[in-house]
Scaffold this active site. Structure first.
Site, PDB file in Angstrom:
ATOM      1  N   LYS A   8       5.639  -8.632  -4.385  1.00  0.00           N
ATOM      2  CA  LYS A   8       5.099  -9.742  -3.585  1.00  0.00           C
ATOM      3  C   LYS A   8       3.656  -9.408  -3.221  1.00  0.00           C
ATOM      4  CE  LYS A   8       4.995  -7.294   0.415  1.00  0.00           C
ATOM      5  NZ  LYS A   8       3.714  -6.915   1.099  1.00  0.00           N
ATOM      6  N   PRO A  92       3.813  -0.276  -8.673  1.00  0.00           N
ATOM      7  CA  PRO A  92       3.264   0.930  -8.028  1.00  0.00           C
ATOM      8  C   PRO A  92       3.802   1.116  -6.616  1.00  0.00           C
ATOM      9  CG  PRO A  92       1.515  -0.381  -9.035  1.00  0.00           C
ATOM     10  CD  PRO A  92       2.752  -1.217  -9.077  1.00  0.00           C
ATOM     11  N   ALA A  95       1.568   0.586  -2.466  1.00  0.00           N
ATOM     12  CA  ALA A  95       0.551  -0.339  -2.946  1.00  0.00           C
ATOM     13  C   ALA A  95       0.469  -1.627  -2.144  1.00  0.00           C
ATOM     14  CB  ALA A  95       0.827  -0.666  -4.421  1.00  0.00           C
ATOM     15  N   LEU A  97       2.878  -3.857  -2.210  1.00  0.00           N
ATOM     16  CA  LEU A  97       3.506  -4.860  -3.063  1.00  0.00           C
ATOM     17  C   LEU A  97       5.018  -4.991  -2.831  1.00  0.00           C
ATOM     18  CD1 LEU A  97       1.629  -4.034  -6.400  1.00  0.00           C
ATOM     19  CD2 LEU A  97       1.124  -5.879  -4.775  1.00  0.00           C
ATOM     20  N   SER A 101      11.236  -2.180  -1.351  1.00  0.00           N
ATOM     21  CA  SER A 101      12.015  -3.157  -0.591  1.00  0.00           C
ATOM     22  C   SER A 101      12.713  -4.138  -1.518  1.00  0.00           C
ATOM     23  CB  SER A 101      11.107  -3.917   0.383  1.00  0.00           C
ATOM     24  OG  SER A 101      10.552  -3.052   1.345  1.00  0.00           O
ATOM     25  N   ASP A 134      10.374  -5.689   5.363  1.00  0.00           N
ATOM     26  CA  ASP A 134      10.222  -6.790   4.416  1.00  0.00           C
ATOM     27  C   ASP A 134      11.356  -6.870   3.394  1.00  0.00           C
ATOM     28  OD1 ASP A 134       9.541  -4.533   3.016  1.00  0.00           O
ATOM     29  OD2 ASP A 134       7.638  -5.273   2.252  1.00  0.00           O
TER      30      ASP A 134
END
Length: 273
Positions: A8, A92, A95, A97, A101, A134
């Site tokens: 994400k 990665p 990062a 991203l 999660s 998250d």
């Protein structure tokens, strides 16, 4: 059974206040992107559940990996049989991203389907929130406005169809706890849910990531990357989460690909949205 946990990006990220429990209340829009790991779960050939990782190095023992924690959490709830889990890491780490999660949330979703547990998404999301702030988002995996510590979610309309995303991940990481410690919380100045409904070309100066000032001060190369993305034709650029990935949104895939070629010392990913 195989699935592909996706990453994400954050569209805007406001650190609103520090909570009594030490966490922070935030406002952000999570947006799913087509950069994925690979997750396979099959019945075990022994009495023990195992996790084997491939691809990018994972710097933690299996039992501390969020994937294994997700399995153990659901096992307590539903008495699962042992399984063999294989995780290929492509997203990665460190990062901003959400790769770990996403792996955890997709583990819950896959086990729920494999063993016909029929747990509703709301229950899986509540379990995922206990694994990470998250994690719950990836149970739903669509554009979401997130408040609280990132676990209070509501759908939001964001239209990025036809855009091209360029992710630039330099060979440095950002410790999330340290990043939070350097931010001075403040009420949001912009209505994120309303702003992301506007054309992307209007976002610059409105959608801000509150981590950027302190993280860019510590790692000025990230500021340089953001500036280079704008210079290369990105209509919007920002750091995702607490970093260290910086992304640019382009109207042209050719512009994005040409920009990627200029970041020789970074990992880059060109993604069609």
């Amino acid at each position: 059974m195989i699935t592909f946990p996706n990453a994400k990006i954050n569209l805007g990220l406001n650190i609103v206040e520090r909570r009594p429990d030490g966490y922070h209340n935030i406002e952000t829009v999570f947006f799913p992107i087509p950069l994925t790991d690979v997750l396979e779960i099959v019945p075990a050939n022994s009495a023990d559940t195992s996790l084997t990782c491939y691809g990018n190095p994972v710097d933690c023992p299996p039992e501390k990996n969020l994937v294994m924690k997700a399995y153990r959490l659901l096992q307590q709830r539903c008495d699962l049989p042992p399984v063999s889990i294989h995780l290929y890491k492509h997203i990665p780490d460190g990062a901003g991203l959400g790769g770990g999660s996403s792996d955890a949330a997709h583990t819950l979703l896959m086990l729920n389907k494999m063993f016909d547990l029929n747990l509703p998404h709301e229950e899986l999301a509540a379990m995922a929130a206990g694994l990470g702030a998250d994690c719950a988002y990836f149970i739903y995996n669509r554009p979401m406005m997130a408040t609280g510590i990132g676990d209070v979610l509501s759908p939001v309309d964001v239209d990025l169809k036809g855009k091209t995303l360029l992710l630039v991940k330099p060979p440095v990481g950002v410790d999330t706890r340290t990043a939070y410690s350097r931010v001075v919380p403040a009420p949001a100045q912009v209505d994120l849910a309303r702003t992301v409904k506007q054309p992307v070309e209007t976002w610059d100066g409105l959608l801000a990531n509150d981590f950027e000032p302190s993280v860019f001060a510590a790692l000025p190369q990230l500021w340089v990357i953001k500036a280079q993305l704008i210079d290369a034709g990105a209509v919007y650029a920002a750091m995702s989460g607490s970093g260290s990935t910086v992304f640019g949104i382009f109207n042209s895939d050719k512009l994005a690909e040409a920009a990627a070629d200029t970041f020789a010392d970074c990992a880059t990913f060109v993604l069609q949205l």
